[in-house]
Design a protein around this motif. Structure first.
Motif, PDB file in Angstrom:
ATOM      1  N   GLU A 194      82.800  -4.362   3.111  1.00 29.98           N
ATOM      2  CA  GLU A 194      82.093  -3.118   3.379  1.00 29.98           C
ATOM      3  C   GLU A 194      82.525  -2.548   4.732  1.00 29.98           C
ATOM      4  OE1 GLU A 194      77.979  -4.023   3.181  1.00 29.98           O
ATOM      5  OE2 GLU A 194      77.931  -4.119   1.002  1.00 29.98           O
ATOM      6  N   GLY A 195      82.545  -1.231   4.786  1.00 27.82           N
ATOM      7  CA  GLY A 195      82.723  -0.569   6.061  1.00 27.82           C
ATOM      8  C   GLY A 195      84.162  -0.411   6.513  1.00 27.82           C
ATOM      9  N   TRP A 196      85.109  -0.967   5.797  1.00 23.35           N
ATOM     10  CA  TRP A 196      86.515  -0.871   6.205  1.00 23.35           C
ATOM     11  C   TRP A 196      87.148   0.247   5.404  1.00 23.35           C
ATOM     12  CZ3 TRP A 196      91.231  -4.168   4.721  1.00 23.35           C
ATOM     13  CH2 TRP A 196      92.199  -4.101   5.722  1.00 23.35           C
TER      14      TRP A 196
ATOM     15  N   SER B  13      72.425   1.547  15.103  1.00 22.64           N
ATOM     16  CA  SER B  13      71.848   0.205  15.203  1.00 22.64           C
ATOM     17  C   SER B  13      71.967  -0.521  13.877  1.00 22.64           C
ATOM     18  CB  SER B  13      70.375   0.305  15.609  1.00 22.64           C
ATOM     19  OG  SER B  13      69.788  -0.980  15.711  1.00 22.64           O
ATOM     20  N   SER B  14      72.101  -1.829  13.962  1.00 19.59           N
ATOM     21  CA  SER B  14      72.035  -2.619  12.735  1.00 19.59           C
ATOM     22  C   SER B  14      70.592  -2.646  12.249  1.00 19.59           C
ATOM     23  CB  SER B  14      72.532  -4.048  12.984  1.00 19.59           C
ATOM     24  OG  SER B  14      71.614  -4.731  13.816  1.00 19.59           O
TER      25      SER B  14
ATOM     26  N   LEU C 265      68.757   8.344  13.349  1.00 22.74           N
ATOM     27  CA  LEU C 265      68.952   6.897  13.441  1.00 22.74           C
ATOM     28  C   LEU C 265      69.910   6.475  12.341  1.00 22.74           C
ATOM     29  CD1 LEU C 265      68.259   3.956  14.304  1.00 22.74           C
ATOM     30  CD2 LEU C 265      66.306   4.076  12.716  1.00 22.74           C
ATOM     31  N   PHE C 266      71.103   6.034  12.715  1.00 21.95           N
ATOM     32  CA  PHE C 266      72.058   5.509  11.728  1.00 21.95           C
ATOM     33  C   PHE C 266      71.930   3.999  11.722  1.00 21.95           C
ATOM     34  CE2 PHE C 266      75.941   3.545  10.399  1.00 21.95           C
ATOM     35  CZ  PHE C 266      76.323   4.282   9.294  1.00 21.95           C
ATOM     36  N   THR C 267      71.719   3.445  10.545  1.00 22.95           N
ATOM     37  CA  THR C 267      71.555   2.002  10.453  1.00 22.95           C
ATOM     38  C   THR C 267      72.320   1.427   9.278  1.00 22.95           C
ATOM     39  OG1 THR C 267      69.898   0.221  10.315  1.00 22.95           O
ATOM     40  CG2 THR C 267      69.438   2.226   9.067  1.00 22.95           C
ATOM     41  N   VAL C 268      72.836   0.218   9.482  1.00 25.38           N
ATOM     42  CA  VAL C 268      73.602  -0.472   8.458  1.00 25.38           C
ATOM     43  C   VAL C 268      73.444  -1.965   8.699  1.00 25.38           C
ATOM     44  CG1 VAL C 268      75.803  -0.665   9.685  1.00 25.38           C
ATOM     45  CG2 VAL C 268      75.806  -0.320   7.203  1.00 25.38           C
ATOM     46  N   ASN C 269      73.865  -2.790   7.768  1.00 24.52           N
ATOM     47  CA  ASN C 269      73.581  -4.218   7.914  1.00 24.52           C
ATOM     48  C   ASN C 269      74.724  -5.020   8.532  1.00 24.52           C
ATOM     49  OD1 ASN C 269      75.279  -4.217   5.541  1.00 24.52           O
ATOM     50  ND2 ASN C 269      74.540  -6.302   5.176  1.00 24.52           N
ATOM     51  N   THR C 270      75.873  -4.382   8.849  1.00 18.35           N
ATOM     52  CA  THR C 270      76.970  -5.120   9.485  1.00 18.35           C
ATOM     53  C   THR C 270      77.458  -4.364  10.712  1.00 18.35           C
ATOM     54  OG1 THR C 270      78.699  -4.051   8.186  1.00 18.35           O
ATOM     55  CG2 THR C 270      77.750  -6.067   7.278  1.00 18.35           C
ATOM     56  N   ASN C 271      77.840  -5.112  11.735  1.00 17.91           N
ATOM     57  CA  ASN C 271      78.297  -4.494  12.972  1.00 17.91           C
ATOM     58  C   ASN C 271      79.641  -3.793  12.802  1.00 17.91           C
ATOM     59  OD1 ASN C 271      76.276  -5.093  15.065  1.00 17.91           O
ATOM     60  ND2 ASN C 271      76.704  -7.221  14.539  1.00 17.91           N
ATOM     61  N   SER C 272      80.478  -4.277  11.875  1.00 23.71           N
ATOM     62  CA  SER C 272      81.779  -3.633  11.679  1.00 23.71           C
ATOM     63  C   SER C 272      81.601  -2.198  11.179  1.00 23.71           C
ATOM     64  CB  SER C 272      82.635  -4.444  10.707  1.00 23.71           C
ATOM     65  OG  SER C 272      81.983  -4.577   9.461  1.00 23.71           O
ATOM     66  N   VAL C 273      80.662  -1.995  10.257  1.00 21.27           N
ATOM     67  CA  VAL C 273      80.382  -0.645   9.769  1.00 21.27           C
ATOM     68  C   VAL C 273      79.800   0.198  10.899  1.00 21.27           C
ATOM     69  CG1 VAL C 273      79.133   0.749   8.082  1.00 21.27           C
ATOM     70  CG2 VAL C 273      79.976  -1.519   7.450  1.00 21.27           C
ATOM     71  N   LEU C 274      78.966  -0.429  11.719  1.00 23.06           N
ATOM     72  CA  LEU C 274      78.344   0.284  12.834  1.00 23.06           C
ATOM     73  C   LEU C 274      79.402   0.794  13.806  1.00 23.06           C
ATOM     74  CD1 LEU C 274      75.348   0.775  13.464  1.00 23.06           C
ATOM     75  CD2 LEU C 274      75.476  -1.102  15.101  1.00 23.06           C
TER      76      LEU C 274
END
Length: 901
Positions: free
Chosen positions: A431-433, A163-164, A104-113
């Motif tokens: 984040e995530g970019w 998933s976020s 399960l990969f999870t992060v708090n922003t959709n862009s990182v997802l």
């Protein structure tokens, strides 16, 4: 509510890291022999770097040498260090070694997802991190993205759910159809990969009550199988974690597996350098300045021989979406209305503005002024490159999901087919970019906050932008900086991120504080004029300067036909390989202090050619197409592995030096594989450095001192936000040297080099009694040059035959080098020229440089073989051991012996 106490970060202890480090150094630890399985690097697009390798080994330690195995781990690694590459490797490791199939990969922003989808599951993406076909032990392994883990997983499939953390939490606490509830995480073991994990400690930090459910949700999943033998695992990854806060430190102190801070990433040259351009100009002027600088970078790249596409990207950061949209319109109008006469007026006015000290902008201004006749063509190119179609406003009213198509554009900015040169954005890209070719970040000042929270967000964005862009020169990429020692600063522009911001003292103080807190080394981009290092007038009046010569050996050409065996690369490869278990034999031999352990040497009967083959499979360098670049006569890998002139693997014998109490049966296959890999890594560096088209001779020729010891210019690196970096590296500084023995007025050197100068100084009085004509120390700086003189001549090259410990003749190392110092001594009978090289590095880097020390010592031991072009007889050429800190190798004792002091 009790406020969390603070403790300085630098005194925090992390037991797991300390235990893993101790195991690495413990000869009796099984962990020391652990080699990352070859299927990891073989199935990843990128070979793991040394620090990713260390992080991996530390995690393996927690899973094999700690009882019970660590269930919750944190990797605290810098932005741009390749945490997702490490994740990909850990997925394969946990699947193969520990039989986990659900991730399960999870992060708090959709862009990182969305970015991670490209990294882990989208095979068509250029940023996919696995090889097209994943194979482990002959079995094809498939990666399948799912919304829900299967109740009965199929063999040879890795299931990944992206998933976020918000959705994971909602699904867990709000029962809905076709979502994953807690029972799903109880059925089969799950590995949670939590990226940007600092967001998941909200309840620990006692901050936003709404985010309390995030941490709670992750913890519920983690503990869902605590009553079963195979538990769920949580791996957290973040560059940003506030260990200064006791609550955070107490939560993670026994979970931190590895730390790799941003200053170390930058010190290792895996990032761009970072400079700030501070200005009080208007937003429009700032926009035009950054366009001129960005376009100059592009022209400069191709002028410097960059091949392929080089497209520097600008980011304009605004505090609000409305301001970002407004700034986009201003920018587009500015480009549309640009003309040659107004541009010239603008440049000339900018050059006269008080406080305009940017060296980068000055280089750009001079370029456009020198090309005034072609300015109309340049402006047409600017209007083409910065056309509104190549400007992306990556904002939307939702503040979350990027508009359709924007994400793909943002995450492929390095692609030759992506024409975007400018991105306007708010904080969502902090984040995530992971764009690599971002070279300029511009802070839009309108309504921008200047408090600590705002400047910390800015510092984090700068850290993301510092990712290194591996552009190609002559068809070759480098993933580390090439130009740190460049004098002109032109090439540095290809490896420097500029942050364009306002010149307001209070704000800058806050920003610098945030950069320091992140240990992010930056400096103001100002006209850092090089310091002129002058030859002393008193030295210029001497006969030594007027008629003296310094001697280096000539070279002769070498054809590809010469490289017909492994020995021609300076590799001392013997059929009887002698190694110290888990240490390179050379490294131990040159250690200043050797552990007082009684040892024995044993023959390893179970060692055979399969270890060579397996080690080669795990090292990217030994892929045939790459190896062929350095070994042009090689016909096949079979010839390389089994040929008598190469590795001759079928006839190799391995002898290991081990502690006296060590039983041969204790030596595991993994330990033998590690010994083999380390041997081949040493060979790799020698193949690379040994493939040179010239070789040294014993014919030395003199070069006039007054042509080569000249005034020269050198800049001092200027960082004002470095904390740990300055403590862990040798800071360069300018030292005034009044003593006549040093021929320059000042020395721009690091601490070790200055220490050497002081050591030599302590001998001057005694030396002058014996050498009454000349006692001088020459600093042979790489920046010394004269247009009419090729400084390439001033290099030493190995020559003659080398005899190894088995009495066999081996070939020389062809690469040349210039020792940093020459001690020049003369009396009526003899002239001494003594080469001295300070060396501050240690470990593998020190070992890789030892061929230079071999050359210096060979010159000393074989002086009788030297032939001088002008048939002189009174010159003695000598070389000393490397000078290390506090004279650890007794270099000065060797000097006394040579000179009979």
């Amino acid at each position: 509510m009790t406020k969390s106490k603070k403790m300085p970060n630098n005194i925090r202890k992390f037991p797991l890291i300390e235990q893993a480090d101790a195991a690495e150094k413990n000869l009796f630890s099984q962990h020391q022999g652990y080699v990352i399985p070859d299927y990891i690097n073989r199935n990843l697009r990128h070979t793991l770097r040394y620090y990713q390798d260390e992080a991996f080994r530390n995690y393996h330690y927690t899973q094999s040498h700690i009882t019970p195995n660590l269930q919750h781990a944190l990797f605290n690694m810098a932005t741009g260090s390749g945490k997702t590459d490490l994740m990909a490797g850990l997925i394969l490791y946990l699947f193969q070694e520990h039989k986990y199939q659900n991730f399960l990969f999870t992060v708090n922003t959709n862009s990182v997802l969305m970015k991670t989808k490209d990294n882990l599951v989208n095979q068509t993406s250029g940023k996919y991190l696995f090889q097209e076909n994943i194979e482990i032990e002959g079995k094809r392994i498939h990666i399948r993205q799912v919304e829900r883990f299967p109740r009965v997983p199929q063999n040879n499939i890795i299931y990944i759910k992206l998933s976020s953390v918000q959705k994971v939490s909602d699904d867990l606490f709000v029962l809905k159809e076709n979502t994953m509830g807690l029972t799903d995480y109880e059925n089969n073991p799950v590995v949670i990969l939590a990226d940007e994990a600092h967001h998941y400690s909200a309840s620990t930090k006692a901050e936003k009550e709404a985010e309390n459910t995030w941490e709670s949700a992750i913890n519920k999943i983690l503990t869902a199988r605590d009553n079963q033998e195979k538990k769920n695992i949580l791996l957290e990854f973040t560059a940003t974690v506030d260990f200064d806060k006791d609550t955070i430190y107490n939560k993670y102190r026994d979970k931190v597996v590895y730390r790799y801070p941003l200053n170390k990433l930058m010190d290792d040259k895996y990032s761009k350098q970072v400079k700030r351009i501070e200005t009080s100009t208007s937003e429009e002027e700032k926009m035009l300045n950054v366009v001129l600088l960005s376009q100059f970078r592009k022209y400069l790249a191709y002028a410097e021989g960059v091949t392929g596409t080089f497209k520097p990207v600008i980011m304009f950061k605004s505090p609000k979406v409305s301001i970002s949209l407004e700034a986009t319109k201003v920018f587009n109008d500015l480009i549309a209305n640009l003309n040659a006469s107004e541009l010239l007026t603008f440049i000339k006015r900018q050059q006269t503005l008080p406080g305009n000290e940017s060296s980068a902008l000055e280089l750009a201004y001079n370029f456009y002024l020198q090309n005034e006749d072609g300015l109309a063509k340049i402006i047409r190119e600017i209007k083409h490159d910065f056309d509104p179609r190549n400007v992306l406003n990556a904002n939307d009213t939702s503040g979350n999901m990027l508009e359709k198509g924007q994400y793909e554009a943002l995450n492929t900015l390095e692609s030759p087919n992506n024409l975007y040169r400018v991105v306007f954005a708010v904080a969502k890209l902090t984040e995530g970019w992971d764009v690599l070719n971002l070279y300029d970040i511009v802070r839009i000042e309108k309504e921008a906050a200047t408090n600590k929270n705002a400047t910390m967000v800015e510092a984090q964005l700068i850290g993301r932008g510092a990712r290194y862009y591996p552009f190609e020169i002559e068809g070759r990429k480098s993933y580390q900086r090439r130009y740190d020692n460049d004098l002109s600063n032109k090439q540095l522009l290809l490896e420097t991120l500029h942050y364009h911001t306002m010149s307001e003292p209070q704000y800058l103080k806050q920003l610098i504080g945030s950069l320091k807190q992140m240990d992010l080394p930056t400096g103001q981009d100002k006209k850092n004029s090089p310091i002129e290092v002058k030859v002393k007038h008193s030295f210029k009046r001497t006969d030594t300067y007027k008629t003296g010569r310094i001697y280096y050996n000539l070279t002769e050409k070498v054809s590809d036909e010469w490289f017909d065996s492994i020995g021609k690369y300076g590799i001392d490869h013997r059929l009887e390989i002698s190694r110290r278990l888990n240490y390179g034999s050379r490294e131990v031999a040159y250690k200043a202090t050797i552990e007082n352990v009684e040892t024995k040497t044993v023959h390893i009967e179970k060692f055979d050619h399969r270890y060579i083959k397996k080690a080669i499979q795990s090292l990217e360098f030994y892929r045939f197409d790459n190896l062929k670049l350095y070994v042009p006569l090689l016909k096949s890998m079979k010839e390389f592995i089994y040929g008598e002139k190469w590795l001759n693997a079928l006839n190799l014998k391995l002898f290991l030096t081990v502690p006296k109490e060590y039983k041969v049966t204790n030596i595991s296959p993994n330990e033998l594989l590690k010994v083999t890999i380390e041997l081949l890594k040493e060979y790799e560096s020698k193949f690379k450095s040994g493939y040179i088209k010239e070789r040294g001779t014993n014919n030395f020729v003199g070069y006039p001192i007054n042509e080569y010891l000249t005034n020269y210019n050198k800049r001092i690196p200027d960082y004002d936000t470095a904390n740990l970096l300055q403590e862990t590296t040798q800071k360069i500084a300018a030292y005034e040297i009044d003593d006549e023995f040093y021929v320059y007025e000042k020395a721009i050197v690091n601490k070790l080099e200055y220490e050497l100068i002081e050591r030599i100084k302590s001998y001057v009085t005694k030396l002058k009694q014996k050498y009454n004509k000349a006692v001088y120390l020459f600093r042979m700086d790489e920046n010394m040059h004269r247009e009419s003189v090729k400084s390439e001549k001033l290099k030493l090259h190995q020559y003659g035959s080398r005899i190894n410990r088995s009495g066999e003749t081996v070939d020389v190392h062809l690469q040349g080098f210039q020792p940093d110092f020459i001690l020049f001594l003369e009396n009526s009978d003899v002239q001494f020229q003594i080469f001295i090289e300070p060396k501050g590095m240690s470990g593998d880097r020190f070992v890789s440089e030892l061929w230079k020390q071999d050359l210096l010592l060979y010159i000393t031991d074989h002086h009788a073989e030297i032939e001088f072009e002008d048939n002189i007889s009174n010159v003695q050429i000598k070389g000393l051991k490397f000078y290390t800190k506090d004279d650890g190798q007794k270099t000065m004792v060797q000097l006394e012996e040579i000179l009979e002091l």
